[in-house]
Scaffold this motif. Structure first.
Motif, PDB file in Angstrom:
ATOM      1  N   THR A 130      12.615 -51.783 160.973  1.00 57.76           N
ATOM      2  CA  THR A 130      12.175 -52.825 160.030  1.00 57.76           C
ATOM      3  C   THR A 130      13.083 -52.871 158.802  1.00 57.76           C
ATOM      4  OG1 THR A 130       9.867 -52.590 160.715  1.00 57.76           O
ATOM      5  CG2 THR A 130      10.258 -53.667 158.613  1.00 57.76           C
ATOM      6  N   LEU A 131      13.452 -51.703 158.300  1.00 57.92           N
ATOM      7  CA  LEU A 131      14.232 -51.623 157.061  1.00 57.92           C
ATOM      8  C   LEU A 131      15.715 -51.340 157.331  1.00 57.92           C
ATOM      9  CD1 LEU A 131      11.640 -49.488 155.063  1.00 57.92           C
ATOM     10  CD2 LEU A 131      11.956 -51.961 154.947  1.00 57.92           C
ATOM     11  N   GLU A 132      16.138 -51.612 158.534  1.00 57.87           N
ATOM     12  CA  GLU A 132      17.508 -51.313 158.934  1.00 57.87           C
ATOM     13  C   GLU A 132      18.531 -52.111 158.116  1.00 57.87           C
ATOM     14  OE1 GLU A 132      20.232 -51.825 162.963  1.00 57.87           O
ATOM     15  OE2 GLU A 132      18.053 -51.767 163.154  1.00 57.87           O
ATOM     16  N   GLY A 133      19.598 -51.449 157.723  1.00 60.09           N
ATOM     17  CA  GLY A 133      20.707 -52.136 157.066  1.00 60.09           C
ATOM     18  C   GLY A 133      20.663 -52.147 155.565  1.00 60.09           C
ATOM     19  N   MET A 134      19.609 -51.582 154.969  1.00 59.56           N
ATOM     20  CA  MET A 134      19.496 -51.635 153.510  1.00 59.56           C
ATOM     21  C   MET A 134      19.882 -50.295 152.879  1.00 59.56           C
ATOM     22  SD  MET A 134      16.286 -54.149 152.741  1.00 59.56           S
ATOM     23  CE  MET A 134      15.059 -53.207 153.607  1.00 59.56           C
ATOM     24  N   GLU A 135      21.129 -49.927 153.069  1.00 61.13           N
ATOM     25  CA  GLU A 135      21.612 -48.632 152.566  1.00 61.13           C
ATOM     26  C   GLU A 135      21.670 -48.554 151.048  1.00 61.13           C
ATOM     27  OE1 GLU A 135      23.059 -50.208 155.089  1.00 61.13           O
ATOM     28  OE2 GLU A 135      23.059 -48.804 156.784  1.00 61.13           O
ATOM     29  N   ASN A 136      21.681 -49.717 150.378  1.00 60.62           N
ATOM     30  CA  ASN A 136      21.781 -49.726 148.912  1.00 60.62           C
ATOM     31  C   ASN A 136      20.436 -49.871 148.211  1.00 60.62           C
ATOM     32  OD1 ASN A 136      24.680 -49.498 148.290  1.00 60.62           O
ATOM     33  ND2 ASN A 136      24.843 -51.364 149.513  1.00 60.62           N
ATOM     34  N   LEU A 137      19.349 -49.891 148.986  1.00 61.59           N
ATOM     35  CA  LEU A 137      18.029 -50.080 148.390  1.00 61.59           C
ATOM     36  C   LEU A 137      17.666 -48.914 147.465  1.00 61.59           C
ATOM     37  CD1 LEU A 137      15.887 -52.358 148.698  1.00 61.59           C
ATOM     38  CD2 LEU A 137      14.601 -50.793 150.123  1.00 61.59           C
ATOM     39  N   GLN A 138      17.208 -49.258 146.269  1.00 61.38           N
ATOM     40  CA  GLN A 138      16.831 -48.247 145.281  1.00 61.38           C
ATOM     41  C   GLN A 138      15.328 -48.229 145.011  1.00 61.38           C
ATOM     42  OE1 GLN A 138      19.273 -48.663 141.733  1.00 61.38           O
ATOM     43  NE2 GLN A 138      21.089 -49.077 142.970  1.00 61.38           N
ATOM     44  N   GLU A 139      14.677 -49.394 145.171  1.00 59.61           N
ATOM     45  CA  GLU A 139      13.234 -49.472 144.912  1.00 59.61           C
ATOM     46  C   GLU A 139      12.555 -50.255 146.031  1.00 59.61           C
ATOM     47  OE1 GLU A 139      12.101 -50.557 140.890  1.00 59.61           O
ATOM     48  OE2 GLU A 139      14.093 -50.029 140.155  1.00 59.61           O
ATOM     49  N   LEU A 140      11.504 -49.646 146.598  1.00 53.12           N
ATOM     50  CA  LEU A 140      10.752 -50.277 147.678  1.00 53.12           C
ATOM     51  C   LEU A 140       9.261 -50.192 147.360  1.00 53.12           C
ATOM     52  CD1 LEU A 140      10.450 -51.509 150.502  1.00 53.12           C
ATOM     53  CD2 LEU A 140      10.644 -49.202 151.457  1.00 53.12           C
TER      54      LEU A 140
ATOM     55  N   PHE B 281      10.445 -38.138 153.856  1.00 56.80           N
ATOM     56  CA  PHE B 281      11.026 -38.279 152.517  1.00 56.80           C
ATOM     57  C   PHE B 281      12.183 -37.311 152.259  1.00 56.80           C
ATOM     58  CE2 PHE B 281       6.299 -38.863 152.127  1.00 56.80           C
ATOM     59  CZ  PHE B 281       6.332 -40.259 152.117  1.00 56.80           C
ATOM     60  N   ALA B 282      12.499 -36.504 153.251  1.00 59.46           N
ATOM     61  CA  ALA B 282      13.478 -35.415 153.037  1.00 59.46           C
ATOM     62  C   ALA B 282      14.913 -35.904 152.886  1.00 59.46           C
ATOM     63  CB  ALA B 282      13.391 -34.430 154.187  1.00 59.46           C
ATOM     64  N   HIS B 283      15.185 -37.147 153.323  1.00 63.14           N
ATOM     65  CA  HIS B 283      16.558 -37.655 153.289  1.00 63.14           C
ATOM     66  C   HIS B 283      16.800 -38.563 152.086  1.00 63.14           C
ATOM     67  CE1 HIS B 283      16.759 -35.973 157.266  1.00 63.14           C
ATOM     68  NE2 HIS B 283      15.756 -36.733 157.663  1.00 63.14           N
ATOM     69  N   MET B 284      16.027 -38.361 151.029  1.00 67.45           N
ATOM     70  CA  MET B 284      16.153 -39.189 149.819  1.00 67.45           C
ATOM     71  C   MET B 284      16.459 -38.295 148.625  1.00 67.45           C
ATOM     72  SD  MET B 284      12.801 -41.579 150.294  1.00 67.45           S
ATOM     73  CE  MET B 284      12.350 -42.235 151.888  1.00 67.45           C
ATOM     74  N   PRO B 285      17.710 -37.911 148.440  1.00 71.74           N
ATOM     75  CA  PRO B 285      18.054 -36.995 147.343  1.00 71.74           C
ATOM     76  C   PRO B 285      17.833 -37.586 145.949  1.00 71.74           C
ATOM     77  CG  PRO B 285      20.033 -37.848 148.409  1.00 71.74           C
ATOM     78  CD  PRO B 285      18.890 -38.259 149.255  1.00 71.74           C
ATOM     79  N   ASP B 286      17.816 -38.913 145.857  1.00 63.90           N
ATOM     80  CA  ASP B 286      17.662 -39.572 144.550  1.00 63.90           C
ATOM     81  C   ASP B 286      16.221 -39.968 144.234  1.00 63.90           C
ATOM     82  OD1 ASP B 286      20.368 -39.328 144.137  1.00 63.90           O
ATOM     83  OD2 ASP B 286      20.850 -41.356 144.825  1.00 63.90           O
ATOM     84  N   LEU B 287      15.274 -39.601 145.111  1.00 67.40           N
ATOM     85  CA  LEU B 287      13.888 -40.020 144.907  1.00 67.40           C
ATOM     86  C   LEU B 287      13.320 -39.428 143.614  1.00 67.40           C
ATOM     87  CD1 LEU B 287      11.679 -41.715 146.321  1.00 67.40           C
ATOM     88  CD2 LEU B 287      10.803 -39.582 147.287  1.00 67.40           C
TER      89      LEU B 287
ATOM     90  N   PHE C 211      12.721 -44.472 156.989  1.00 72.53           N
ATOM     91  CA  PHE C 211      13.535 -44.557 155.774  1.00 72.53           C
ATOM     92  C   PHE C 211      14.920 -43.935 155.959  1.00 72.53           C
ATOM     93  CE2 PHE C 211       9.072 -44.132 154.040  1.00 72.53           C
ATOM     94  CZ  PHE C 211       8.913 -45.482 153.767  1.00 72.53           C
ATOM     95  N   ARG C 212      15.349 -43.807 157.193  1.00 71.49           N
ATOM     96  CA  ARG C 212      16.651 -43.201 157.451  1.00 71.49           C
ATOM     97  C   ARG C 212      17.761 -44.063 156.825  1.00 71.49           C
ATOM     98  NH1 ARG C 212      15.690 -46.347 161.820  1.00 71.49           N
ATOM     99  NH2 ARG C 212      17.445 -47.267 162.960  1.00 71.49           N
ATOM    100  N   LYS C 213      18.820 -43.462 156.434  1.00 71.08           N
ATOM    101  CA  LYS C 213      19.976 -44.137 155.823  1.00 71.08           C
ATOM    102  C   LYS C 213      19.614 -44.853 154.528  1.00 71.08           C
ATOM    103  CE  LYS C 213      22.408 -44.813 160.203  1.00 71.08           C
ATOM    104  NZ  LYS C 213      23.006 -45.800 161.129  1.00 71.08           N
TER     105      LYS C 213
ATOM    106  N   GLN D 132      12.670 -45.091 143.936  1.00 71.26           N
ATOM    107  CA  GLN D 132      11.246 -45.364 143.741  1.00 71.26           C
ATOM    108  C   GLN D 132      10.659 -45.922 145.029  1.00 71.26           C
ATOM    109  OE1 GLN D 132       9.514 -46.830 140.167  1.00 71.26           O
ATOM    110  NE2 GLN D 132      11.449 -46.827 139.048  1.00 71.26           N
ATOM    111  N   LEU D 133       9.554 -45.314 145.477  1.00 72.12           N
ATOM    112  CA  LEU D 133       8.879 -45.733 146.694  1.00 72.12           C
ATOM    113  C   LEU D 133       7.381 -45.762 146.434  1.00 72.12           C
ATOM    114  CD1 LEU D 133       8.784 -46.369 149.730  1.00 72.12           C
ATOM    115  CD2 LEU D 133       8.913 -43.909 150.176  1.00 72.12           C
ATOM    116  N   ALA D 134       6.760 -46.907 146.658  1.00 73.04           N
ATOM    117  CA  ALA D 134       5.320 -47.061 146.396  1.00 73.04           C
ATOM    118  C   ALA D 134       4.591 -47.397 147.693  1.00 73.04           C
ATOM    119  CB  ALA D 134       5.092 -48.151 145.353  1.00 73.04           C
ATOM    120  N   LEU D 135       3.693 -46.491 148.110  1.00 78.34           N
ATOM    121  CA  LEU D 135       2.917 -46.652 149.335  1.00 78.34           C
ATOM    122  C   LEU D 135       1.420 -46.562 149.062  1.00 78.34           C
ATOM    123  CD1 LEU D 135       5.211 -44.375 151.504  1.00 78.34           C
ATOM    124  CD2 LEU D 135       4.730 -46.775 152.037  1.00 78.34           C
ATOM    125  N   SER D 136       1.027 -46.701 147.826  1.00 78.56           N
ATOM    126  CA  SER D 136      -0.390 -46.583 147.455  1.00 78.56           C
ATOM    127  C   SER D 136      -1.199 -47.772 147.973  1.00 78.56           C
ATOM    128  CB  SER D 136      -0.522 -46.486 145.932  1.00 78.56           C
ATOM    129  OG  SER D 136       0.142 -47.560 145.300  1.00 78.56           O
TER     130      SER D 136
END
Length: 362
Positions: A246-256, A295-301, A271-273, A279-283
């Motif tokens: 679903t979220l494929e191709g958005m390597e530059n995404l910073q906020e979802l 969430f382990a592959h998000m060093p900037d989270l 959330f790979r790649k 910032q990630l909001a799933l509430s």
């Protein structure tokens, strides 16, 4: 005496000529004033009871303020007398129809505000002369469909606002001509369906707002063309699942933002790649368990919102609890992140749990 009479007659002639020019240039109820440079006029007709787009305007007009009038339509060649106009505000009129040549000749126009009118459809190729248009505001109208020809020629548009309309679908190539678009606001519509090719052409887009629509799913790869996207808002929809692509191709995404949907499950690689995500909001979803490795592959989270879900605090949530104990990200608000089941752990904070003590329930 004769010289005095001639001087008076000359002065009178100049006054008459000036009066005629003024009458031809500035509508009676409006105020026209020079701004910043002698060759530029600002025309202020805000809330003056106009029923039609003024036909008499100063040829050096560069700003037209026509908001909160009763203008019903925009006829052909409305800008013929103002070739230098750069900004037109027509918000909160009663515009229902726009002639396909209404903006013909507006080659210097940079901002067009049509917010809060009664527009139901846009003319095909109606904006094609607006080669320098940067901002187009079409919010709070009744636009029910989009076609790529509607935006033909708008190769410099950077901001398209379409909130509070009646859109139900985003068809293929809907925005294809908008190769320089940076901001697209489609919030508060009724969008139920997105074509897999809806966003083709939007390689420069940085912000996409789909908040408050009726999306149940997003087709795989639909967001793939959005290589430059930095912020995606999908709050307040009906999304029940996110596929692995679903979220494929958005390597530059910073906020979802995915708040207040109906998500029950997150694929481990969803959330790979997306290493730049901060910032990630799933509430406000229906998540019962999530693998902490998601969430382990998000060093900037930096911020993660997981509260108001249906957390089932058993052994399946152990990896998430472990990750929470290790991450430097802010889990906001931490006190609101609580178990819903089993009964003995109801309303217990996830952050207070010990991963190795969580039992499995059949």
């Amino acid at each position: 005496m004769l010289r005095g009479v001639m001087h008076y007659q000359t002065w009178l002639m100049i006054l008459v000529l000036w009066t005629i020019q003024a009458a031809e240039g500035c509508p009676d109820v409006c105020k026209c004033s020079k701004k910043s440079a002698p060759e530029k006029s600002e025309v202020n007709c805000h809330k003056k009871g106009l029923r039609a787009f003024p036909s008499r305007l100063p040829p050096d007009a560069w700003i037209l303020k026509l908001g909160e009038n009763g203008i019903i339509d925009l006829k052909a060649n409305a800008l013929r007398s103002t070739p230098k106009v750069e900004s037109i505000n027509l918000e909160r009129n009663a515009i229902k129809s726009i002639h396909h040549q209404a903006f013909s000749g507006g080659k210097q126009l940079m901002l067009l505000n049509l917010y809060g009118n009664h527009i139901t459809s846009l003319p095909l190729k109606g904006f094609q002369d607006l080669l320098n248009l940067r901002f187009l505001m079409l919010g709070h109208n009744q636009i029910g469909s989009l076609k790529p020809q509607m935006f033909a020629g708008m190769r410099n548009l950077s901001d398209l606002d379409l909130p509070l309309n009646a859109l139900t679908t985003l068809p293929s190539n809907a925005f294809k001509p908008l190769i320089a678009l940076k901001v697209l606001d489609l919030s508060l519509n009724r969008i139920q369906k997105i074509s897999p090719k809806a966003f083709i052409g939007l390689r420069q887009l940085m912000f996409l707002n789909l908040d408050n629509n009726s999306l149940k799913n997003v087709p795989a790869g639909a967001f793939r063309p959005l290589r430059s996207l930095e912020m995606l808002v999908l709050d307040n929809n009906l999304l029940s699942m996110l596929g692995s692509s679903t979220l494929e191709g958005m390597e530059n995404l910073q906020e979802l933002y995915l708040r207040n949907n109906e998500l029950e499950h997150l694929p481990p690689d969803v959330f790979r790649k997306m290493a730049k995500l901060s910032q990630l909001a799933l509430s406000g979803n229906r998540l019962k368990t999530v693998d902490g490795n998601v969430f382990a592959h998000m060093p900037d989270l930096k911020k993660l919102h997981l509260h108001d879900n249906m957390w089932q605090c058993d052994c399946n949530i152990a990896s998430l609890v472990r990750w929470m104990g290790q991450t430097k990200a802010t889990l906001s608000p931490r006190d609101a992140l609580m178990c819903v089941s089993p009964p003995e752990l109801r309303k217990k904070s996830l952050s207070s749990l010990q991963a190795d003590k969580l039992s499995c329930h059949e």
